[in-house]
Design an enzyme around this catalytic site. Structure first.
Site, PDB file in Angstrom:
ATOM      1  N   GLU A 292      25.719  42.207  59.930  1.00  0.00           N
ATOM      2  CA  GLU A 292      25.875  43.006  59.429  1.00  0.00           C
ATOM      3  C   GLU A 292      24.450  42.248  58.159  1.00  0.00           C
ATOM      4  O   GLU A 292      24.675  41.342  57.164  1.00  0.00           O
ATOM      5  CB  GLU A 292      26.795  43.657  58.469  1.00  0.00           C
TER       6      GLU A 292
ATOM      7  N   LYS B 194      23.260  52.508  59.337  1.00  0.00           N
ATOM      8  CA  LYS B 194      25.191  52.301  59.541  1.00  0.00           C
ATOM      9  C   LYS B 194      25.086  54.090  59.098  1.00  0.00           C
ATOM     10  O   LYS B 194      24.753  54.565  57.918  1.00  0.00           O
ATOM     11  CB  LYS B 194      25.107  51.703  57.941  1.00  0.00           C
TER      12      LYS B 194
ATOM     13  N   CYS C  27      30.133  47.762  60.598  1.00  0.00           N
ATOM     14  CA  CYS C  27      31.300  47.239  60.034  1.00  0.00           C
ATOM     15  C   CYS C  27      31.986  48.526  60.303  1.00  0.00           C
ATOM     16  O   CYS C  27      33.246  48.921  60.572  1.00  0.00           O
ATOM     17  CB  CYS C  27      30.705  46.832  58.694  1.00  0.00           C
TER      18      CYS C  27
ATOM     19  N   LEU D 121      41.275  18.195  34.044  1.00  0.00           N
ATOM     20  CA  LEU D 121      43.032  17.656  34.565  1.00  0.00           C
ATOM     21  C   LEU D 121      43.951  17.458  33.528  1.00  0.00           C
ATOM     22  O   LEU D 121      44.037  16.419  32.803  1.00  0.00           O
ATOM     23  CB  LEU D 121      43.002  16.124  35.263  1.00  0.00           C
TER      24      LEU D 121
ATOM     25  N   GLU E  31      48.616  34.587  34.566  1.00  0.00           N
ATOM     26  CA  GLU E  31      48.367  34.230  33.244  1.00  0.00           C
ATOM     27  C   GLU E  31      47.422  34.997  32.994  1.00  0.00           C
ATOM     28  O   GLU E  31      46.957  36.418  32.077  1.00  0.00           O
ATOM     29  CB  GLU E  31      47.546  32.626  33.096  1.00  0.00           C
TER      30      GLU E  31
ATOM     31  N   LYS F  35      39.867  40.456  27.838  1.00  0.00           N
ATOM     32  CA  LYS F  35      39.909  38.891  27.865  1.00  0.00           C
ATOM     33  C   LYS F  35      38.988  38.515  29.656  1.00  0.00           C
ATOM     34  O   LYS F  35      37.951  37.674  30.137  1.00  0.00           O
ATOM     35  CB  LYS F  35      40.718  37.875  28.458  1.00  0.00           C
TER      36      LYS F  35
END
EC number: 6.3.5.1
Length: 542
Positions: A43, A111, A147, A289, A400, A511
């Site tokens: 598509e 479409k 689709c 890290l 989180e 946030k």
């Protein structure tokens, strides 16, 4: 009229907006499939999917049309092409497929059913086309439902009623867990209703938050699987079709096993990260890290996506960083083979505290001082990024991010987050799965209690319930939009706990609006799928 067709299915990875590069890739695919009669592209392949408001620019639509007309002129020889493009007719703009053959655009179909839910808002930019009829090609009537047209009965039934003999469906269907089974069942329904075979062709590759997993396949009219293409990989399949007494049939070909569970999640995260970095032309990535599970998993994904030489890991210790974390982070970096540096943050944190002392004097230390540690780390990582060009990866998981257990302008700093839509409990499963392929994450990182190490002896469960409990509640609130009362009834969890988690989820929306993009894995990721207001006083039962 012919009794045999070779149809090439081009499961490819376009770059959105790179019209010339996509055109060149289409030319290359035609050369690879030169013996085919026809090659089908996904598509809107010429521009990439989803183009969003780019299609509102007339220059963009014109450039797409020019590229397709250029390709059409080349079809005097070699395979014909079914190519997706935005197509303007008067005041209407359509999501369309054009048949390119004999040196020209011979037919165009639009479409019909425009999706406007979840990650899709096509009604914002496209007009719905009329119910499409089949396209005549070499005496064969081809139905080309685009689709969403196969997600409801109407389009395929119309094509069957108007004489279609084969259904060829170009798709831009984003990945989410277990969606390959959903698509297969969907195509089974359309094949059963129409009595026609269908080739389902899906795009592959990453586009911002979305990952397209490919996993294209062909189903014959008797609902047998004739081809299964791989997930998360480009491939051009030459499928052979023969006219038989009861209609057209695809000759059985390759059936590739598709990954499941943690394997498909990992591959989706890796592909999304790889394409975001490469398509945006970053030389590599840098991340903190910490010696914890999230950053270790993200580092391993980055290595799988880009190679160890393009991944830079930095340990940013402070007074509360444990010796175990220092040891674990260094070992993880060694196992992954990445560059590893240690940049202590004592001086910048104390510098901030010194500058703020006159204002903060007489107040108790608390979360403000803890967040200064996270924000100091964020500043340093962004400085490394600015100096050397690598993009910062942020590493917060969905658990989180759901409850706001993250610091703006601190650990939320970054350009991309491959595990943004992965709950914490699955992060642990992903680590175990990746280690089963080769040990890259130290076992202690997987087994030790999770902690942000922002104060002495801190553990995540000081302020959060155990992650298996939290994730169950969040799945009810986020994935299933269940009322609090129903979650309590389903789980037996304490009412005060469930209501507290709902409150934390709602107040953390501000946030999430400022968070880096990340790979969509679940049915309802934050952002494109789940769009809640920031200012929101609603609470269930209140």
């Amino acid at each position: 009229m012919t009794d045999r067709l070779i149809i090439a299915l081009a499961q490819l990875n376009p770059t959105l907006g790179a019209i010339k590069a996509n055109l060149d890739r289409a030319r290359e695919a035609r050369r690879e499939a030169w013996d085919a009669d026809l090659i089908l592209f996904p598509e809107l392949f010429i521009c990439g999917y989803p183009p969003e408001d780019l299609v509102l620019r007339s220059s963009f639509v014109t450039a797409c049309r020019d590229a397709v007309e250029e390709l059409a002129r080349e079809t005097i020889s070699g395979p014909a092409v079914l190519m997706g493009l935005p197509w303007r007719e008067g005041a209407n703009l359509y999501n369309s497929v054009a048949l390119l053959a004999n040196g020209r655009i011979e037919a165009v179909r639009h479409k019909f059913d425009l999706p406007n839910y979840g990650v899709f808002d096509e009604k914002r930019v496209f007009n719905a086309g009329p119910a499409p009829g089949p396209i005549a090609f070499k005496g064969v009537r081809l139905g080309v439902p685009i689709c969403e047209d196969i997600w409801t009965e109407e389009t395929c039934e119309t094509l069957a009623e108007t004489g279609a003999e084969i259904l060829l469906s170009p798709n831009g269907s984003p990945f989410e867990r277990n969606k390959d089974d959903v698509r297969l069942n969907l195509v089974v329904a359309r094949v059963t209703e129409t009595g026609l075979p269908m080739a389902y062709l899906n795009q592959v590759g990453g586009q911002d938050e979305l990952v397209f997993d490919g996993a294209s396949f062909v189903l014959n009219a008797d609902r047998t699987l004739a081809w299964q293409m791989p997930m998360f990989e480009e491939q051009i399949a030459l499928t052979e079709w023969r006219r038989e007494e009861d209609g057209w049939r695809c000759v059985p070909g390759e059936i590739v096993a598709v990954p499941e569970n943690e394997a498909e999640t990992w591959k989706a995260c890796v592909l999304g990260l790889r394409d975001y970095v490469l398509k945006n032309r970053f030389p590599g990535v840098v991340l903190g890290l910490s010696g914890g599970i999230d950053s270790a998993v993200v580092a391993a994904m980055a290595v799988d996506a880009l190679g160890a030489d393009r991944v830079h890991c930095v340990m940013l210790p402070y007074a509360y960083t444990s010796k175990d974390s220092l040891v674990d982070a260094e070992e993880c970096a060694k196992l992954l083979g990445v560059r590893y540096d240690v940049v202590p943050i004592k001086e910048p944190v104390e510098g901030f505290l010194h500058a703020l002392r006159p204002m903060f004097e007489g107040t108790p230390a608390g979360i403000t001082e803890e967040n200064l540690q996270s924000r100091s780390r964020g500043v340093i990582l962004m400085a490394i990024s600015n100096k050397f060009g690598a993009m910062v990866l942020t590493t917060g998981n969905k658990s989180e991010m759901s409850v706001g257990y993250a610091t703006l302008y601190g650990d939320m700093n970054g350009g991309y987050n491959p595990i943004k839509d992965v709950y914490k409990t699955e992060v642990y499963r992903l680590a175990e799965w990746r280690n089963s392929l080769g040990h890259v994450i130290p076992q202690r990182i997987i087994t030790k209690a999770p902690t942000a190490e922002l104060r002495e002896n801190q553990k995540d469960q000081d302020s959060l319930p155990p992650y298996d409990v939290l994730d169950t509640i969040l799945e009810g609130l986020v994935e299933n939009e269940l009322p609090v009362e129903q979650i309590i009834k389903n789980t037996g969890y304490d009412e005060a706990l469930v209501r507290r988690i709902q409150h934390m989820l709602y107040i953390a929306e501000y946030k999430r609006r400022q968070a880096a993009p990340g790979v969509k894995i679940t049915r309802r990721n934050f952002g494109r799928d789940r769009r809640y207001p920031i200012t929101n006083a609603f609470r269930d039962g209140r």
